[in-house]
Design a protein around this motif. Structure first.
Motif, PDB file in Angstrom:
ATOM      1  N   ALA A 182      -3.861   3.718   0.212  1.00 34.84           N
ATOM      2  CA  ALA A 182      -4.347   3.209  -1.074  1.00 34.84           C
ATOM      3  C   ALA A 182      -3.648   1.888  -1.344  1.00 34.84           C
ATOM      4  O   ALA A 182      -2.411   1.825  -1.344  1.00 34.84           O
ATOM      5  CB  ALA A 182      -4.057   4.206  -2.190  1.00 34.84           C
ATOM      6  N   ASN A 183      -4.416   0.839  -1.544  1.00 36.92           N
ATOM      7  CA  ASN A 183      -3.846  -0.476  -1.817  1.00 36.92           C
ATOM      8  C   ASN A 183      -3.213  -0.507  -3.199  1.00 36.92           C
ATOM      9  O   ASN A 183      -3.707   0.122  -4.132  1.00 36.92           O
ATOM     10  CB  ASN A 183      -4.922  -1.552  -1.733  1.00 36.92           C
ATOM     11  N   VAL A 184      -2.122  -1.255  -3.312  1.00 35.78           N
ATOM     12  CA  VAL A 184      -1.463  -1.454  -4.598  1.00 35.78           C
ATOM     13  C   VAL A 184      -2.054  -2.710  -5.223  1.00 35.78           C
ATOM     14  O   VAL A 184      -2.165  -3.747  -4.560  1.00 35.78           O
ATOM     15  CB  VAL A 184       0.063  -1.590  -4.416  1.00 35.78           C
ATOM     16  N   ARG A 187      -8.253   3.619  -6.421  1.00 36.71           N
ATOM     17  CA  ARG A 187      -8.678   5.024  -6.364  1.00 36.71           C
ATOM     18  C   ARG A 187      -8.872   5.459  -4.911  1.00 36.71           C
ATOM     19  O   ARG A 187      -9.353   4.709  -4.085  1.00 36.71           O
ATOM     20  CB  ARG A 187      -9.984   5.217  -7.120  1.00 36.71           C
ATOM     21  N   ASP A 188      -8.482   6.688  -4.659  1.00 37.41           N
ATOM     22  CA  ASP A 188      -8.703   7.271  -3.339  1.00 37.41           C
ATOM     23  C   ASP A 188      -9.058   8.739  -3.523  1.00 37.41           C
ATOM     24  O   ASP A 188      -9.303   9.179  -4.636  1.00 37.41           O
ATOM     25  CB  ASP A 188      -7.481   7.069  -2.426  1.00 37.41           C
ATOM     26  N   ARG A 236      -3.419  13.347  -7.056  1.00 33.06           N
ATOM     27  CA  ARG A 236      -2.131  13.028  -7.670  1.00 33.06           C
ATOM     28  C   ARG A 236      -1.920  11.516  -7.722  1.00 33.06           C
ATOM     29  O   ARG A 236      -2.618  10.764  -7.048  1.00 33.06           O
ATOM     30  CB  ARG A 236      -0.996  13.696  -6.895  1.00 33.06           C
ATOM     31  N   ASP A 237      -0.979  11.101  -8.517  1.00 35.81           N
ATOM     32  CA  ASP A 237      -0.660   9.681  -8.640  1.00 35.81           C
ATOM     33  C   ASP A 237       0.107   9.251  -7.396  1.00 35.81           C
ATOM     34  O   ASP A 237       1.197   9.747  -7.126  1.00 35.81           O
ATOM     35  CB  ASP A 237       0.173   9.442  -9.897  1.00 35.81           C
ATOM     36  N   TYR A 266       0.839  -1.193   0.000  1.00 41.28           N
ATOM     37  CA  TYR A 266       0.000   0.000   0.000  1.00 41.28           C
ATOM     38  C   TYR A 266       0.873   1.240   0.000  1.00 41.28           C
ATOM     39  O   TYR A 266       2.074   1.183   0.286  1.00 41.28           O
ATOM     40  CB  TYR A 266      -0.957   0.007   1.202  1.00 41.28           C
ATOM     41  N   VAL A 267       0.252   2.366  -0.321  1.00 41.50           N
ATOM     42  CA  VAL A 267       0.887   3.671  -0.274  1.00 41.50           C
ATOM     43  C   VAL A 267       0.049   4.527   0.661  1.00 41.50           C
ATOM     44  O   VAL A 267      -1.181   4.495   0.605  1.00 41.50           O
ATOM     45  CB  VAL A 267       0.951   4.313  -1.681  1.00 41.50           C
TER      46      VAL A 267
END
Length: 95
Positions: free
Chosen positions: A62-64, A80-81, A85-86, A54-55
């Motif tokens: 946000a899960n990868v 998506r969150d 931005r990315d 995750y990030v």
């Protein structure tokens, strides 16, 4: 080794390129760094090697996930969150 790991840095061959894929992800603080192909294999594994990544942006995680668009190779992105931005591309370079 099952677990959930926060990605805190990335590597791309050319950081400014919008077409090149991320090659490695990691966490400079621990430190660990893995090729994206290994991360994909660990996410897709259903056995004891399954891992989640995750990030975190602020307080939001946000899960990868692995995506495989038609005609392209598999790569990772975040779900998506509420950020605009990315999530992955906004991370600093891994050393």
């Amino acid at each position: 080794m099952a677990g959930r790991f926060q990605i805190k840095c990335i590597n791309k061959p050319n950081r400014d390129s919008s077409v090149e894929h991320i090659t490695h992800v990691g966490d400079a603080g621990i430190p660990w760094k893995l090729p994206v192909e290994v991360v994909i294999a660990r996410i897709e594994s259903s056995g004891p090697d399954h891992e989640d990544f995750y990030v975190r942006v602020g307080t939001i995680e946000a899960n990868v996930i692995v995506v495989s668009p038609a005609g392209h190779r598999k790569h990772i992105r975040t779900t998506r969150d509420s950020t605009v931005r990315d999530n992955l591309l906004s991370l600093p370079e891994c050393q």
